[in-house]
Scaffold this motif. Structure first.
Motif, PDB file in Angstrom:
ATOM      1  N   ARG A  35      -1.960 -75.711  35.039  1.00 40.65           N
ATOM      2  CA  ARG A  35      -1.895 -74.262  35.215  1.00 40.65           C
ATOM      3  C   ARG A  35      -0.708 -73.745  34.411  1.00 40.65           C
ATOM      4  N   PRO A  36      -0.959 -72.947  33.364  1.00 39.39           N
ATOM      5  CA  PRO A  36       0.145 -72.493  32.502  1.00 39.39           C
ATOM      6  C   PRO A  36       0.950 -71.360  33.124  1.00 39.39           C
ATOM      7  N   GLU A  37       2.217 -71.315  32.758  1.00 37.55           N
ATOM      8  CA  GLU A  37       3.094 -70.199  33.104  1.00 37.55           C
ATOM      9  C   GLU A  37       3.625 -69.621  31.801  1.00 37.55           C
ATOM     10  N   VAL A  38       3.278 -68.383  31.507  1.00 38.17           N
ATOM     11  CA  VAL A  38       3.577 -67.760  30.221  1.00 38.17           C
ATOM     12  C   VAL A  38       4.663 -66.706  30.391  1.00 38.17           C
ATOM     13  N   GLU A  39       5.662 -66.766  29.530  1.00 42.50           N
ATOM     14  CA  GLU A  39       6.706 -65.745  29.485  1.00 42.50           C
ATOM     15  C   GLU A  39       6.732 -65.155  28.082  1.00 42.50           C
ATOM     16  N   LEU A  40       6.546 -63.841  27.998  1.00 37.31           N
ATOM     17  CA  LEU A  40       6.529 -63.157  26.710  1.00 37.31           C
ATOM     18  C   LEU A  40       7.933 -62.736  26.302  1.00 37.31           C
ATOM     19  N   LEU A  41       8.225 -62.881  25.007  1.00 38.64           N
ATOM     20  CA  LEU A  41       9.499 -62.438  24.429  1.00 38.64           C
ATOM     21  C   LEU A  41      10.668 -62.836  25.318  1.00 38.64           C
ATOM     22  N   PRO A  42      10.848 -64.135  25.552  1.00 35.90           N
ATOM     23  CA  PRO A  42      11.814 -64.591  26.555  1.00 35.90           C
ATOM     24  C   PRO A  42      13.274 -64.584  26.124  1.00 35.90           C
ATOM     25  N   SER A  43      13.559 -64.414  24.816  1.00 28.37           N
ATOM     26  CA  SER A  43      14.937 -64.571  24.349  1.00 28.37           C
ATOM     27  C   SER A  43      15.409 -63.330  23.601  1.00 28.37           C
ATOM     28  N   ALA A  44      16.537 -62.793  24.031  1.00 25.93           N
ATOM     29  CA  ALA A  44      17.114 -61.643  23.338  1.00 25.93           C
ATOM     30  C   ALA A  44      17.775 -62.049  22.025  1.00 25.93           C
ATOM     31  N   THR A  45      18.104 -63.340  21.873  1.00 23.09           N
ATOM     32  CA  THR A  45      18.782 -63.813  20.666  1.00 23.09           C
ATOM     33  C   THR A  45      17.822 -64.455  19.665  1.00 23.09           C
ATOM     34  N   ARG A  46      16.578 -64.688  20.070  1.00 21.55           N
ATOM     35  CA  ARG A  46      15.575 -65.258  19.171  1.00 21.55           C
ATOM     36  C   ARG A  46      14.376 -64.319  19.097  1.00 21.55           C
ATOM     37  N   PRO A  47      14.465 -63.272  18.272  1.00 24.90           N
ATOM     38  CA  PRO A  47      13.359 -62.316  18.205  1.00 24.90           C
ATOM     39  C   PRO A  47      12.056 -62.924  17.692  1.00 24.90           C
ATOM     40  N   ASP A  48      12.160 -64.069  17.022  1.00 22.18           N
ATOM     41  CA  ASP A  48      10.936 -64.701  16.527  1.00 22.18           C
ATOM     42  C   ASP A  48      10.206 -65.485  17.608  1.00 22.18           C
ATOM     43  N   LEU A  49      10.854 -65.731  18.759  1.00 23.37           N
ATOM     44  CA  LEU A  49      10.209 -66.441  19.860  1.00 23.37           C
ATOM     45  C   LEU A  49       9.370 -65.435  20.640  1.00 23.37           C
ATOM     46  N   VAL A  50       8.059 -65.457  20.406  1.00 23.25           N
ATOM     47  CA  VAL A  50       7.199 -64.453  21.031  1.00 23.25           C
ATOM     48  C   VAL A  50       6.734 -64.878  22.418  1.00 23.25           C
ATOM     49  N   ALA A  51       6.684 -66.186  22.682  1.00 31.54           N
ATOM     50  CA  ALA A  51       6.235 -66.619  24.006  1.00 31.54           C
ATOM     51  C   ALA A  51       6.642 -68.066  24.252  1.00 31.54           C
ATOM     52  N   GLU A  52       6.871 -68.368  25.534  1.00 32.59           N
ATOM     53  CA  GLU A  52       7.042 -69.738  25.991  1.00 32.59           C
ATOM     54  C   GLU A  52       5.975 -70.029  27.043  1.00 32.59           C
ATOM     55  N   ILE A  53       5.361 -71.195  26.931  1.00 32.13           N
ATOM     56  CA  ILE A  53       4.328 -71.599  27.878  1.00 32.13           C
ATOM     57  C   ILE A  53       4.803 -72.857  28.588  1.00 32.13           C
ATOM     58  N   GLY A  54       5.021 -72.741  29.872  1.00 29.27           N
ATOM     59  CA  GLY A  54       5.359 -73.892  30.679  1.00 29.27           C
ATOM     60  C   GLY A  54       4.166 -74.298  31.529  1.00 29.27           C
ATOM     61  N   VAL A  55       4.310 -75.355  32.300  1.00 29.73           N
ATOM     62  CA  VAL A  55       3.226 -75.791  33.176  1.00 29.73           C
ATOM     63  C   VAL A  55       3.733 -75.788  34.609  1.00 29.73           C
ATOM     64  N   ALA A  56       2.875 -75.336  35.515  1.00 33.77           N
ATOM     65  CA  ALA A  56       3.257 -75.250  36.916  1.00 33.77           C
ATOM     66  C   ALA A  56       2.810 -76.489  37.672  1.00 33.77           C
ATOM     67  N   ASP A  57       1.516 -76.681  37.772  1.00 30.88           N
ATOM     68  CA  ASP A  57       1.009 -77.833  38.507  1.00 30.88           C
ATOM     69  C   ASP A  57      -0.358 -78.207  37.958  1.00 30.88           C
ATOM     70  N   ARG A  58      -0.852 -79.334  38.415  1.00 34.92           N
ATOM     71  CA  ARG A  58      -2.160 -79.810  37.992  1.00 34.92           C
ATOM     72  C   ARG A  58      -3.255 -78.915  38.574  1.00 34.92           C
ATOM     73  N   ARG A  59      -4.262 -78.659  37.730  1.00 35.41           N
ATOM     74  CA  ARG A  59      -5.407 -77.884  38.193  1.00 35.41           C
ATOM     75  C   ARG A  59      -6.575 -78.113  37.261  1.00 35.41           C
ATOM     76  N   ASP A  60      -7.727 -78.419  37.803  1.00 39.91           N
ATOM     77  CA  ASP A  60      -8.908 -78.607  36.969  1.00 39.91           C
ATOM     78  C   ASP A  60      -9.314 -77.285  36.339  1.00 39.91           C
ATOM     79  N   ALA A  61      -9.728 -77.346  35.083  1.00 38.60           N
ATOM     80  CA  ALA A  61     -10.172 -76.138  34.391  1.00 38.60           C
ATOM     81  C   ALA A  61     -11.468 -75.624  35.014  1.00 38.60           C
ATOM     82  N   LEU A  62     -11.595 -74.303  35.094  1.00 39.77           N
ATOM     83  CA  LEU A  62     -12.823 -73.689  35.577  1.00 39.77           C
ATOM     84  C   LEU A  62     -13.909 -73.816  34.512  1.00 39.77           C
ATOM     85  N   PRO A  63     -15.179 -73.800  34.914  1.00 41.34           N
ATOM     86  CA  PRO A  63     -16.266 -73.905  33.924  1.00 41.34           C
ATOM     87  C   PRO A  63     -16.185 -72.849  32.822  1.00 41.34           C
ATOM     88  N   ALA A  64     -15.865 -71.604  33.184  1.00 48.17           N
ATOM     89  CA  ALA A  64     -15.777 -70.552  32.166  1.00 48.17           C
ATOM     90  C   ALA A  64     -14.618 -70.803  31.208  1.00 48.17           C
TER      91      ALA A  64
END
Length: 312
Positions: free
Chosen positions: A77-106
């Motif tokens: 299960r991803p955890e997404v943070e948009l524009l997380p750094s005030a000192t790195r304007p080129d960093l548009v997003a960071e994606i972390g992981v929360a816990d295990r979860r099977d993907a849904l069919p869709a």
């Protein structure tokens, strides 16, 4: 946890298949432990097509959607943070992981669609997209600050045709834009023809025949067009618009549809303002997704996947 080499390869492949302005892929993916960093490449510049870099950020948003799906299909299960750094304007997003979860069919369906996606710039088959499918695509695009607005029938096709005809004329006469377009399309295996570079495709060349407004109105009225809107017009909004656009496009592919995206006319202030006024839009138009059935498809085969109703 740490991503394995195989998993990193799957993530990178998913990102590389995202649509981007002039296929420039203006992003870099970096992996640090279990965190994925998506960075915008400021060195990728298209001064005539994308003078403010808005489409570049939009492109990063489409890659973000693909990465989000890839993480889900890998069982997290991803955890997404948009524009997380005030000192790195080129960093548009960071994606972390929360816990295990099977993907849904869709989610699996949409992940598979990543590798089927391509721009379809020819006229569509004559049969219309059912309303239930259009609602599905609107739901897919909906998110924080984003929505997809369907162009409604001929009453809205006419003013849209007027604005796109104007944009087509401006782009066709812009020599600098034409040089940039020629340099980009030189990499095509099959160079876009005059017949397929329709004004709503954003590939208006110097030799493109622009239909009159009445003809273009008829063409638009026969198609299904979704306008991706944002509540505001900031860098964050552009990133979210790209993510919403890709969600809708992948949902369309999973439903047996094809599509192409138009952004270039929206860079003309008079066209963007005209769209907001004439179509009474509740936000800022960031992209137009034209969708339909390919000429080789039949309505019986191009239906919503059974798993679509199970997703959110």
């Amino acid at each position: 946890m740490h991503w394995s080499q195989v998993e990193v390869g799957a993530l990178a492949r998913a990102a590389s298949c995202a649509p981007s302005v002039h296929n420039s892929q203006p992003w870099v993916l970096e992996v640090a432990g279990d965190v994925l960093g998506l960075y915008e490449r400021f060195d990728v510049s298209l001064p005539r097509h994308d003078p403010t870099g808005q489409d570049r950020v939009l492109s990063c948003g489409t890659a973000l959607t693909n990465l989000d799906l890839a993480v889900r299909v890998l069982g997290w299960r991803p955890e997404v943070e948009l524009l997380p750094s005030a000192t790195r304007p080129d960093l548009v997003a960071e994606i972390g992981v929360a816990d295990r979860r099977d993907a849904l069919p869709a989610e699996i369906d949409h992940y598979s669609a990543i590798f089927q996606r391509s721009s379809y710039r020819s006229p569509f088959a004559l049969h219309h997209v059912p309303p239930r499918v259009l609602r599905l695509l609107g739901d897919a695009a909906a998110g924080p600050g984003t929505e997809a607005r369907l162009v409604q029938s001929r009453t809205e096709a006419a003013p849209l045709a007027q604005l796109l005809t104007h944009a087509g004329g401006v782009l066709r006469a812009d020599r600098a834009y034409q040089r940039e377009l020629t340099a980009w399309s030189a990499g095509f295996r099959h160079r876009p023809s005059k017949e397929t570079t329709l004004p709503w495709s954003g590939l208006v060349r110097a030799d493109t025949h622009l239909p009159d407004t009445v003809t273009l109105t008829e063409r638009i009225a026969a198609e299904s067009l979704l306008i991706v809107l944002t509540a505001d017009d900031t860098r964050r909004d552009h990133l979210q618009a790209g993510a919403a656009l890709e969600r809708a496009w992948l949902a369309a592919i999973a439903a047996g549809l094809v599509g192409s995206v138009l952004t270039q006319p929206l860079h003309l202030p008079e066209v963007r303002a005209g769209l907001i006024e004439k179509l009474d839009l509740p936000g800022y138009p960031q992209a137009i997704l034209r969708i339909g059935y390919p000429v080789t498809a039949t309505p019986a085969r191009a239906t919503i996947p059974a798993s679509a109703g199970k997703s959110k």
